[in-house]
Design a protein around this motif. Structure first.
Motif, PDB file in Angstrom:
ATOM      1  N   VAL A  12       3.107   1.484   7.151  1.00 19.90           N
ATOM      2  CA  VAL A  12       2.455   1.355   5.853  1.00 19.90           C
ATOM      3  C   VAL A  12       3.445   1.788   4.796  1.00 19.90           C
ATOM      4  N   GLU A  13       3.634   0.948   3.779  1.00 16.13           N
ATOM      5  CA  GLU A  13       4.629   1.288   2.766  1.00 16.13           C
ATOM      6  C   GLU A  13       4.043   1.114   1.362  1.00 16.13           C
ATOM      7  N   ASP A  14       4.188   2.129   0.547  1.00 14.90           N
ATOM      8  CA  ASP A  14       3.811   2.094  -0.880  1.00 14.90           C
ATOM      9  C   ASP A  14       2.343   1.760  -1.109  1.00 14.90           C
ATOM     10  N   LEU A  15       1.492   2.023  -0.143  1.00  8.13           N
ATOM     11  CA  LEU A  15       0.096   1.605  -0.255  1.00  8.13           C
ATOM     12  C   LEU A  15      -0.625   2.401  -1.344  1.00  8.13           C
ATOM     13  N   THR A  16      -1.267   1.676  -2.253  1.00  9.47           N
ATOM     14  CA  THR A  16      -2.051   2.320  -3.309  1.00  9.47           C
ATOM     15  C   THR A  16      -3.408   1.638  -3.407  1.00  9.47           C
ATOM     16  N   VAL A  17      -4.450   2.446  -3.459  1.00  7.66           N
ATOM     17  CA  VAL A  17      -5.812   1.935  -3.568  1.00  7.66           C
ATOM     18  C   VAL A  17      -6.480   2.651  -4.728  1.00  7.66           C
ATOM     19  N   SER A  18      -7.188   1.894  -5.574  1.00 13.16           N
ATOM     20  CA  SER A  18      -7.877   2.563  -6.670  1.00 13.16           C
ATOM     21  C   SER A  18      -9.333   2.124  -6.710  1.00 13.16           C
ATOM     22  N   TYR A  19     -10.155   3.037  -7.229  1.00 14.17           N
ATOM     23  CA  TYR A  19     -11.580   2.758  -7.378  1.00 14.17           C
ATOM     24  C   TYR A  19     -11.965   3.145  -8.791  1.00 14.17           C
ATOM     25  N   HIS A  20     -12.510   2.187  -9.539  1.00 13.95           N
ATOM     26  CA  HIS A  20     -12.778   2.404 -10.961  1.00 13.95           C
ATOM     27  C   HIS A  20     -11.543   2.987 -11.649  1.00 13.95           C
ATOM     28  N   SER A  21     -10.405   2.374 -11.383  1.00 12.31           N
ATOM     29  CA  SER A  21      -9.086   2.702 -11.945  1.00 12.31           C
ATOM     30  C   SER A  21      -8.676   4.160 -11.752  1.00 12.31           C
ATOM     31  N   LYS A  22      -9.263   4.831 -10.750  1.00 17.18           N
ATOM     32  CA  LYS A  22      -8.757   6.143 -10.350  1.00 17.18           C
ATOM     33  C   LYS A  22      -8.120   5.990  -8.975  1.00 17.18           C
ATOM     34  N   PRO A  23      -6.935   6.559  -8.776  1.00 20.59           N
ATOM     35  CA  PRO A  23      -6.303   6.370  -7.471  1.00 20.59           C
ATOM     36  C   PRO A  23      -7.053   7.115  -6.359  1.00 20.59           C
ATOM     37  N   VAL A  24      -7.358   6.394  -5.288  1.00 19.21           N
ATOM     38  CA  VAL A  24      -7.967   7.006  -4.116  1.00 19.21           C
ATOM     39  C   VAL A  24      -6.858   7.307  -3.106  1.00 19.21           C
ATOM     40  N   LEU A  25      -5.908   6.380  -3.044  1.00 20.03           N
ATOM     41  CA  LEU A  25      -4.703   6.595  -2.245  1.00 20.03           C
ATOM     42  C   LEU A  25      -3.522   6.277  -3.144  1.00 20.03           C
ATOM     43  N   TRP A  26      -2.500   7.098  -3.097  1.00 25.29           N
ATOM     44  CA  TRP A  26      -1.380   6.928  -4.017  1.00 25.29           C
ATOM     45  C   TRP A  26      -0.068   6.878  -3.246  1.00 25.29           C
ATOM     46  N   ASP A  27       0.588   5.727  -3.277  1.00 27.14           N
ATOM     47  CA  ASP A  27       1.948   5.594  -2.768  1.00 27.14           C
ATOM     48  C   ASP A  27       2.082   6.125  -1.335  1.00 27.14           C
ATOM     49  N   ILE A  28       1.266   5.582  -0.452  1.00 24.83           N
ATOM     50  CA  ILE A  28       1.262   6.066   0.928  1.00 24.83           C
ATOM     51  C   ILE A  28       2.372   5.391   1.737  1.00 24.83           C
ATOM     52  N   ASP A  29       3.261   6.170   2.296  1.00 25.44           N
ATOM     53  CA  ASP A  29       4.197   5.684   3.314  1.00 25.44           C
ATOM     54  C   ASP A  29       3.814   6.369   4.617  1.00 25.44           C
ATOM     55  N   PHE A  30       3.492   5.566   5.621  1.00 27.91           N
ATOM     56  CA  PHE A  30       2.906   6.139   6.834  1.00 27.91           C
ATOM     57  C   PHE A  30       3.357   5.297   8.018  1.00 27.91           C
ATOM     58  N   ASP A  31       4.038   5.918   8.974  1.00 29.50           N
ATOM     59  CA  ASP A  31       4.512   5.191  10.151  1.00 29.50           C
ATOM     60  C   ASP A  31       4.000   5.861  11.418  1.00 29.50           C
ATOM     61  N   VAL A  32       3.573   5.041  12.362  1.00 29.43           N
ATOM     62  CA  VAL A  32       3.144   5.568  13.658  1.00 29.43           C
ATOM     63  C   VAL A  32       3.894   4.819  14.746  1.00 29.43           C
ATOM     64  N   PRO A  33       4.628   5.533  15.600  1.00 30.92           N
ATOM     65  CA  PRO A  33       5.314   4.867  16.706  1.00 30.92           C
ATOM     66  C   PRO A  33       4.304   4.433  17.765  1.00 30.92           C
ATOM     67  N   PRO A  34       4.642   3.465  18.602  1.00 30.77           N
ATOM     68  CA  PRO A  34       3.698   3.029  19.628  1.00 30.77           C
ATOM     69  C   PRO A  34       3.498   4.106  20.690  1.00 30.77           C
ATOM     70  N   GLY A  35       2.323   4.092  21.323  1.00 28.24           N
ATOM     71  CA  GLY A  35       2.054   4.974  22.452  1.00 28.24           C
ATOM     72  C   GLY A  35       1.746   6.394  22.078  1.00 28.24           C
ATOM     73  N   VAL A  36       1.269   6.649  20.858  1.00 24.10           N
ATOM     74  CA  VAL A  36       0.863   8.013  20.506  1.00 24.10           C
ATOM     75  C   VAL A  36      -0.610   8.031  20.116  1.00 24.10           C
ATOM     76  N   MET A  37      -1.147   9.233  20.131  1.00 19.90           N
ATOM     77  CA  MET A  37      -2.493   9.448  19.643  1.00 19.90           C
ATOM     78  C   MET A  37      -2.352  10.205  18.333  1.00 19.90           C
TER      79      MET A  37
END
Lengths: 264, 381
Positions: A12-37
């Motif tokens: 996940v790169e630069d993910l931003t989500v807003s609700y009523h123009s307020k950020p709910v998620l801001w600039d998310i960079d998130f990586d998960v390697p395979p085979g993990v919990m």
């Protein structure tokens, strides 16, 4: 098409989500390697569920991109299994446990085809995996919370996915069910699947998971649990909620982590 | 008139056939609307059909059914769209959005209706029948339109059965599978609008919502799966429609539409009361049973505790003591326990003053009391 970050189960790169123009998620960079919990933790309103939903395309994003095993989500739908929050549906719907599990196969079936014997057998096998085979014909409204959660898990299992997303699967279930769910998730991981769980209980993070994302609108920290689960990070994410506890326990980092565990 | 005469009457044939078609389509589509918790959407769309009816008349210049129904469909669907935009774009909640849309569209409809009535156009006669329906005006040609719409709706439901089921139960999961959820929901909504159009002539815009909601609600009480519910709702819709139509044909001056609604509603009433597991009556019986069981258990465990307290399994408890402890008379409960062999009445030893008979736990009673206490402990753990 060239693959983008093919070595990562989820990128996940630069993910931003807003609700009523307020950020709910801001600039998310998130990586998960395979085979993990992996666990996603954070205080209420941190956007944990929203993160999963935006990865799955259930919530519109303002910016950013998501790839699963190197390809965009839309091309990888068949490789994804999803367990929504139990409270997201009306359990008074007139249907049986077996029927709900069969719904996990609708994507594979395609238009106009109806589930037949093969689909029923597959759904039955998944119910057996979660220990619910005796409740196959039971009305879903008559199941307990833990049983409903197992049915939802079975529905994701029939999807035979590579990456599983679970939204608070351990919320409001009894200890036996929690144990059973964790065992199944571990088995999936040991088969090389990737399991990503929105989790609310800080106490169990270290014993259940091997990868961790601490979230509070932004990414606070991510990586292997042993490196990420520190007092500093938790205080950054939970801040005031942990400070409510006895100030005396904040002397050492380890004490803060333990306080956070109790708070969770 | 006998039933045979009744059924050979051309007008009545039309009315009965129309009512049956209406019951069929609204029962099937209403099931999905109710399960998606959108019952009131049907109400909004039916009220919003009124301006469409009037516009259809104004454009066609005459009471031509095709353009009237097309107009009704157009404004009904427009209302659904407006309501969707209102809730999506603003912070308005669904119920407020539905209410506003309903009243605005209906008000426009009434204004147009009075405007048309003031035009002194001879052909406008009976347009206000769309308010409460005028079943007797149903023509054979109307039946073809109603039948066509019903057939299309039923075919779509059959073809997209599993998609509609999943979208109604868990739209988020459906989206994650890649189903075009928005389109499926639009399709379901448009089909409800079609059902409304089918019912306009028969029951009118005001009562049409009941036709969508009532069969589905009644059927839900009796059914264990979606297949049963939809079939049963269709059956209740058809039966209610035919029954209402026949009643109104048998007696002079009773409007068909409201009678159809009343007969369907009586099925709802019966279902809400009597349906096993979900009905009021069932629930009441269950509650009374639970309360009685609880009282038995309370008295039994009180006896047990008294015996433990006195370290005497044969401890003889006095009636007055038990009554005082429970704050009510326990004689009836004790009698019942005695009949089940859990307690017995024993005579007071002659050398002891007090009432002549006292209550003692039997060995079976002790076992039962221990079982009750243990299960209580488990629930608390």
């Amino acid at each position: 098409m060239t693959l983008h970050e093919p070595d990562l189960a989820l990128h996940v790169e630069d993910l931003t989500v807003s609700y009523h123009s307020k950020p709910v998620l801001w600039d998310i960079d998130f990586d998960v390697p395979p085979g993990v919990m992996a666990a996603i933790v954070g205080p209420n309103g941190a956007g944990k569920s929203t993160l999963i939903k935006s990865v799955l395309g259930l919530v519109p994003t303002v910016a950013g991109h998501v790839t699963l095993h190197g390809r965009p989500y839309k091309a990888q739908r068949r490789r994804v299994g999803y367990v929504p929050q139990r409270s997201s549906v009306d359990w008074d719907f007139p249907t049986t446990a077996l029927d709900v599990v069969t719904m996990g196969l609708y994507g594979r079936l395609g238009w106009l085809r109806r589930p037949g014997r093969r689909e029923r057998d597959e759904a039955m096998a998944a119910l057996e995996l979660v220990g619910m085979q005796d409740f196959a014909k039971r009305q879903i409204s008559q199941l307990s919370g833990g049983q409903q959660q197992r049915v939802f898990l079975a529905r994701a299992l029939v999807q035979k996915a590579d990456v599983y997303f679970l939204d608070e699967p351990m919320a409001g279930v009894d200890a036996t069910t929690e144990r059973a769910i964790v065992d199944i998730l571990r088995r999936l991981r040991d088969e090389g699947k990737t399991v990503i769980v929105v989790h609310h209980d800080l106490q169990t993070v270290r014993s259940y998971f091997d990868w961790l994302l601490i979230l509070n609108v932004r990414v606070i920290a991510q990586g292997p649990v042993a490196e990420v689960y520190t007092a500093d990070h938790l205080r950054k994410a939970y801040g005031g909620q942990i400070a409510l506890l006895d100030q005396g326990t904040f002397l050492s980092g380890e004490a803060v982590a333990e306080a956070a565990e109790r708070a969770g | 008139m006998t039933l045979v005469e009744l059924l050979s009457d051309y007008t009545i044939q039309n009315v009965v056939a129309g009512a049956a078609l209406l019951g069929l389509v609204s029962g099937v589509l209403g099931s999905f609307a109710v399960l998606r918790q959108q019952s009131l959407l049907g109400d909004t769309m039916s009220h919003a059909a009124l301006p469409g009816v009037c516009l259809g008349f104004i454009i066609a210049g005459t009471r031509e059914i095709g353009s009237i129904l097309l107009g009704a469909l157009a404004t009904g669907a427009l209302a659904a769209l407006v309501m969707l935009l209102l809730t999506r774009m603003s912070r308005l909640k669904t119920d407020a959005g539905l209410g506003i849309t309903l009243s605005v569209f209906f008000a426009i409809g009434v204004v147009l209706l009075t405007h048309i009535q003031g035009m002194n156009n001879a052909s406008q006669g009976g347009l206000d029948a769309f308010l409460f329906g005028q079943a007797a005006a149903t023509l054979r040609s109307d039946l073809w339109i109603m039948g066509g719409i019903t057939a299309v709706a039923l075919l779509l439901v059959a073809a997209l059965w599993k998609e509609f089921k999943l979208v109604s139960f868990d739209p988020e999961f459906a989206t994650s599978l890649g189903l075009p959820v928005a389109w499926l929901e639009v399709l379901l909504t448009v089909m409800v609008a079609l059902a409304v159009v089918v019912g306009l002539q028969m029951v009118g815009v005001v009562l049409m919502a009941a036709m969508i909601i009532a069969p589905a609600v009644a059927a839900r009480q009796w059914s264990r799966c979606l297949e049963d519910m939809v079939l049963l709702a269709a059956l209740i819709g058809v039966a209610g429609g035919v029954f209402g139509a026949l009643i109104s044909a048998l007696s002079r001056g009773l409007a068909t539409g409201p009678l159809i609604i009343l007969s369907v509603s009586s099925v709802v009433l019966v279902s809400m009361t009597l349906a096993p597991e979900r009905g009021f009556l069932w629930e009441a019986v269950r509650r009374v049973r639970a309360r009685r069981r609880l009282r038995y258990q309370q008295v039994l465990t009180t006896l047990y505790r008294l015996a433990v307290h006195h370290a005497d399994p044969d401890y003889r408890s006095e009636q007055g003591m038990l009554d005082t402890y429970h704050g009510q008379r326990t004689r009836a409960v004790l009698r019942q326990l005695m009949r089940r062999g859990l307690v017995e009445g024993r005579d007071t030893p002659s050398d002891e003053p007090g009432p002549p008979r006292r209550w003692v736990l039997t060995p079976a009673g002790i076992d039962e009391a221990e079982r009750v206490l243990e299960s209580l402990g488990r629930e608390n753990a």
